[in-house]
Design a protein around this motif. Structure first.
Motif, short mmCIF file in Angstrom:
data_model
loop_
_atom_site.label_atom_id
_atom_site.label_comp_id
_atom_site.label_asym_id
_atom_site.label_seq_id
_atom_site.Cartn_x
_atom_site.Cartn_y
_atom_site.Cartn_z
N SER A 71 0.83 -1.20 0.00
CA SER A 71 0.00 0.00 0.00
C SER A 71 0.87 1.26 0.00
CB SER A 71 -0.92 0.00 1.22
OG SER A 71 -1.63 1.22 1.32
N MET A 72 1.96 1.23 0.76
CA MET A 72 2.82 2.41 0.89
C MET A 72 3.79 2.56 -0.28
SD MET A 72 2.21 4.12 3.75
CE MET A 72 0.45 3.78 3.58
N LEU A 73 4.32 1.43 -0.79
CA LEU A 73 5.43 1.49 -1.76
C LEU A 73 5.07 1.00 -3.15
CD1 LEU A 73 8.35 0.19 0.51
CD2 LEU A 73 7.63 2.55 0.11
N GLY A 74 3.93 0.36 -3.31
CA GLY A 74 3.57 -0.16 -4.62
C GLY A 74 4.57 -1.21 -5.09
N LEU A 75 5.01 -1.10 -6.34
CA LEU A 75 5.97 -2.06 -6.87
C LEU A 75 7.31 -1.99 -6.15
CD1 LEU A 75 5.29 -1.74 -10.72
CD2 LEU A 75 4.54 -3.56 -9.17
N GLY A 76 7.57 -0.86 -5.52
CA GLY A 76 8.82 -0.71 -4.78
C GLY A 76 8.91 -1.63 -3.57
N ALA A 77 7.77 -2.23 -3.19
CA ALA A 77 7.78 -3.15 -2.04
C ALA A 77 8.40 -4.50 -2.39
CB ALA A 77 6.35 -3.36 -1.54
#
Length: 305
Positions: A71-77
């Motif tokens: 939820s916070m980072l999108g694909l960056g997670a």
């Protein structure tokens, strides 16, 4: 002894620990280290606010931690989640299992995985029936992958002293196990320490000896120590001398006690010195029951929220 001691501990504010949640939390925090501590704290704060959960509950839930990161980072997670899953597998030594299977295995018997999560300032007592269980616990405790003195690349910014104190007999059993985890662990015996410091002051002697381990060389030294207090129990010697002082208070400590060679009063006094108490599973009475022993269980003293 197990049942009576557990009842006494419950009266003192201890309760069975969610080992699975602790392993997940440990892996989650470790995976966030790639962001740096300040950024990780900010991210956790926003994840907590978004989910309406306290940070410690969020970290202990695999599903909520994964959902919060995405939820916070999108694909960056994705990078952090891969590290998170890898950490769980390393903590549990289950490289060939899926994450769900790994977490199910922890729920059945996760004492060794718990031992790998013990960090500086954590004190645990292991009530064991067999040397094989103690061997497994110490192998986890001294696992070089999770003894916090080394960075992920194998370098060491903060030196770590590792030590084991046992009696002459058990040294023969444990030395190969400890040597298999790290070549830098120092093993001594109560008999050797008695010659050096005197039997009456053995508790203080252990404290002085471990203090010496932290001296010498350059830079800070952290301590990871294990000791079997059965030898002390059989001689009516206090096992707690010096444990309220440095270097014990900020060390990672595993103490052990043979359930068949110590009485309940001694075990209870010793247990109260530790935040965590690990009980080896007891032998099953019914011959047709699956397995030879019940799962181990970890008790933890409640901390303020």
């Amino acid at each position: 002894m197990h049942g009576d001691l557990q009842r006494l501990l419950i009266q003192k504010g201890y309760a069975p620990l969610d080992v699975r949640g602790r392993v997940v939390s440990h892996a989650a925090l470790s995976s966030l280290a790639v962001l740096g501590q300040p950024s990780a704290h900010v991210l956790l704060y926003h994840m907590s606010c978004d989910s309406g959960m306290q940070e410690r509950d969020l970290l202990a839930s695999r599903a909520e931690f994964e959902k919060g990161l995405q939820s916070m980072l999108g694909l960056g997670a994705d990078i952090i989640l891969k590290e998170f899953w890898d950490r769980i597998r390393r903590l549990t030594s289950t490289a060939d299992l899926g994450i769900d299977e790994t977490l199910d295995a922890i729920g059945k018997d996760g004492a060794v995985a718990f031992a790998r999560t013990l960090d500086y300032g954590d004190h645990a007592l292991v009530i064991y029936r067999t040397h094989s269980f103690l061997e497994k616990m110490l192998a986890g405790f001294f696992d070089p992958l999770y003894t916090g003195g080394d960075d992920d690349d194998g370098s060491s910014n903060i030196r770590e002293a590792r030590a084991v104190v046992v009696d002459d007999g058990i040294k023969l059993v444990l030395t190969p196990v400890v040597a298999a985890t790290t070549a830098t662990t120092i093993t001594t015996t109560y008999q050797q320490l008695c010659k050096r410091y005197g039997t009456a002051e053995i508790g203080e002697g252990i404290g002085r000896w471990t203090q010496e381990l932290r001296q010498g060389g350059k830079g800070p030294v952290r301590l990871r120590i294990a000791k079997d207090d059965t030898w002390l129990a059989q001689r009516g010697l206090a096992a707690d001398q010096g444990m309220e002082k440095q270097p014990w208070t900020d060390a990672a400590v595993v103490c052990a006690l043979d359930a068949g060679r110590a009485d309940l009063e001694y075990a209870f006094k010793l247990a109260e010195l530790h935040r965590f108490v690990v009980f080896e599973g007891e032998e099953k009475e019914e011959e047709n029951e699956e397995g030879s022993a019940s799962p181990s269980i970890v008790f933890a003293r409640s901390l303020p929220p």
